[in-house]
Motif scaffolding. Sequence first.
Motif, PDB file in Angstrom:
ATOM      1  N   LYS A   1       0.825  -1.207   0.000  1.00 25.39           N
ATOM      2  CA  LYS A   1       0.000   0.000   0.000  1.00 25.39           C
ATOM      3  C   LYS A   1       0.860   1.260   0.000  1.00 25.39           C
ATOM      4  CE  LYS A   1      -4.135  -1.953   2.163  1.00 25.39           C
ATOM      5  NZ  LYS A   1      -5.090  -1.857   3.305  1.00 25.39           N
ATOM      6  N   LYS A   2       1.977   1.208   0.679  1.00 22.69           N
ATOM      7  CA  LYS A   2       2.836   2.391   0.772  1.00 22.69           C
ATOM      8  C   LYS A   2       3.380   2.811  -0.586  1.00 22.69           C
ATOM      9  CE  LYS A   2       4.309   1.715   5.559  1.00 22.69           C
ATOM     10  NZ  LYS A   2       5.458   1.479   6.478  1.00 22.69           N
ATOM     11  N   VAL A   3       3.683   1.829  -1.437  1.00 22.18           N
ATOM     12  CA  VAL A   3       4.236   2.166  -2.759  1.00 22.18           C
ATOM     13  C   VAL A   3       3.180   2.050  -3.855  1.00 22.18           C
ATOM     14  CG1 VAL A   3       6.515   1.398  -2.028  1.00 22.18           C
ATOM     15  CG2 VAL A   3       5.054  -0.174  -3.314  1.00 22.18           C
ATOM     16  N   GLU A   4       1.938   1.765  -3.454  1.00 20.10           N
ATOM     17  CA  GLU A   4       0.807   1.667  -4.390  1.00 20.10           C
ATOM     18  C   GLU A   4       1.035   0.592  -5.454  1.00 20.10           C
ATOM     19  OE1 GLU A   4      -0.436   5.520  -5.871  1.00 20.10           O
ATOM     20  OE2 GLU A   4       0.375   6.507  -4.094  1.00 20.10           O
ATOM     21  N   LEU A   5       1.567  -0.551  -5.026  1.00 18.35           N
ATOM     22  CA  LEU A   5       1.839  -1.640  -5.963  1.00 18.35           C
ATOM     23  C   LEU A   5       0.547  -2.198  -6.540  1.00 18.35           C
ATOM     24  CD1 LEU A   5       3.844  -3.687  -7.245  1.00 18.35           C
ATOM     25  CD2 LEU A   5       3.444  -5.132  -5.230  1.00 18.35           C
ATOM     26  N   ARG A   6       0.538  -2.368  -7.848  1.00 17.19           N
ATOM     27  CA  ARG A   6      -0.591  -3.002  -8.523  1.00 17.19           C
ATOM     28  C   ARG A   6      -0.057  -4.062  -9.474  1.00 17.19           C
ATOM     29  NH1 ARG A   6      -4.475   0.089 -12.596  1.00 17.19           N
ATOM     30  NH2 ARG A   6      -2.722  -0.429 -13.933  1.00 17.19           N
TER      31      ARG A   6
ATOM     32  N   SER B   1       8.520   7.057  -6.823  1.00 19.20           N
ATOM     33  CA  SER B   1       9.139   7.872  -5.775  1.00 19.20           C
ATOM     34  C   SER B   1       8.939   7.241  -4.401  1.00 19.20           C
ATOM     35  CB  SER B   1       8.551   9.286  -5.789  1.00 19.20           C
ATOM     36  OG  SER B   1       7.163   9.257  -5.545  1.00 19.20           O
ATOM     37  N   LYS B   2       7.758   6.671  -4.166  1.00 23.99           N
ATOM     38  CA  LYS B   2       7.495   6.073  -2.852  1.00 23.99           C
ATOM     39  C   LYS B   2       8.331   4.820  -2.631  1.00 23.99           C
ATOM     40  CE  LYS B   2       2.920   8.088  -2.233  1.00 23.99           C
ATOM     41  NZ  LYS B   2       1.467   7.858  -2.064  1.00 23.99           N
ATOM     42  N   LEU B   3       8.586   4.066  -3.693  1.00 23.42           N
ATOM     43  CA  LEU B   3       9.489   2.920  -3.565  1.00 23.42           C
ATOM     44  C   LEU B   3      10.894   3.406  -3.228  1.00 23.42           C
ATOM     45  CD1 LEU B   3      10.289  -0.037  -3.805  1.00 23.42           C
ATOM     46  CD2 LEU B   3      10.511   0.297  -6.278  1.00 23.42           C
ATOM     47  N   THR B   4      11.347   4.444  -3.907  1.00 24.48           N
ATOM     48  CA  THR B   4      12.670   5.008  -3.639  1.00 24.48           C
ATOM     49  C   THR B   4      12.779   5.473  -2.190  1.00 24.48           C
ATOM     50  OG1 THR B   4      12.886   5.722  -5.947  1.00 24.48           O
ATOM     51  CG2 THR B   4      14.307   6.804  -4.332  1.00 24.48           C
TER      52      THR B   4
END
Length: 493
Positions: free
Chosen positions: A128-133, A198-201
């Motif tokens: 959820k934090k990196v919005e993975l789909r 960016s959130k993954l980074t």
Amino acid sequence: MTDPGLPHPQPTRSFWLIDNPLSNHRTTVSLPGCADIVILGAGITGASVAYHLTNLDTEGKSLLCLDARAAAGGASGRCGGNMTNSTYRYFKYDMKKYGLDIAKKLRVFELETVSALKKLIKDHGWEKKVELREGGTVHAYLTDLEFNEAIENIEEMRNQGLGHELVIWDRLETVKKTHGEDFVGAVMNPNGSQLSPSKLTIQLLQLALKSGYFNLQTYTPVQSITPYTAESAPASIDISSLKGQPKWIINTNRGSVICSKVIHCTNGYCAHLLPQLRDCIVPVRGQMMITIPSSIPRLWPFGISINRGYIYGWQRNDNMVILGGARGEAGPELEYNCSDDSDINTAIDRKLRQFLPTHFGDMVKSPTKIMMTWAGIMGMSNDVLNLPWVGPIPGLRWEGQYISAGYHGHGMPRAFHCAKAVAQMVLGSKPDVPGWMDEMLPSKKTGPTMKDWARKEDLYKIMRIEDGLAEMERRKEEEDSDTYAEPEIKSKL
């Protein structure tokens, strides 16, 4: 090629960077005077290098990361967020020109990189934090010629034991699942994923910061790197804490840092500090946009691209559609040798705005309501295999400078394992990542210049997209005159 310079101090505003907890992060108020390893760039590569180094045996070495902007403020906060590995495209060509081993490794490397990233995300509970789909990625085709060419490449891949996960859709299935009436067929890659780059980074950087010996300094542009000598080193810097020999002086706008090793992770900007690479890794401006929430109905649960990735996009859970590409609208230069992301190309902007109503007109009405549009800088490699540059930089006065850059628009499915390989080399080991090729080493690079081949490759794509539009118009005319016949698909596998 000209000097790409430093990143522009006032870039276009990216949707991905609206909420950035490390935007102005400085682990220490003052810039450290020395560090064992200095990482240049706090994007996906620099963050991945930091992650891998803090998970390898660094023997207590100090790590410092410098960025001219905010963390993830470059391409990692400006790309499309597509984490999709290369599969069938150009497989027959690659096999014929470079051999079966290379053709396979090119695919395995990206597939394994994507798989490793998704595993990391799930192991840490970051979905959820990196919005993975994980809905896959669909490559849709406007012409029978390209669609059948895609099928031929898939057939050859399967003959070689690869590509069995790919799913081919005929026209009816493609129209039903994409809502695009213009497509003659499509290929679904179920391994394709989308996320917030960016959130993954940021997650990777935050994990590295927990190690206690990783220091991140944003808004600290590096102006030059000079060889260390006792005479040239600032007398005020105490180097007694260095675990290795001092070799380089990193000169920034906030002072100098003495270090043993430097890792260049600045992709399209790396030739600013490494002028010998100005014909090797060339900055290319890309462009993105995102629609206003609730302005677009639900279209796809997967990523989508047309004509070899010429235009690509995906739809978030809030129905906002992210679109990118269309560099062919910029004219013959195709935004090559452009490192300025403070502005956008208006012709590209028009093309992207037309994409949804043109191909999905029954679902999306013109004009498309846009929330934001922005630019970012990629690093295109002159490598004949489109491979990045990963490893020690040869020909310098001292050893100790490394690079991981030149992803040729494939940063998300390449950078994480490239970063692991360069981290291993920095610590004295050989690269140990699936699909690794020594052809990525800077010392092994050969091939024509960017001007000779990469631009022609993109021009070819442009010609094909124009062919596709012409084919679309022809088919519509036939449908209107009741003479249209469903094209024969060469093979449905």
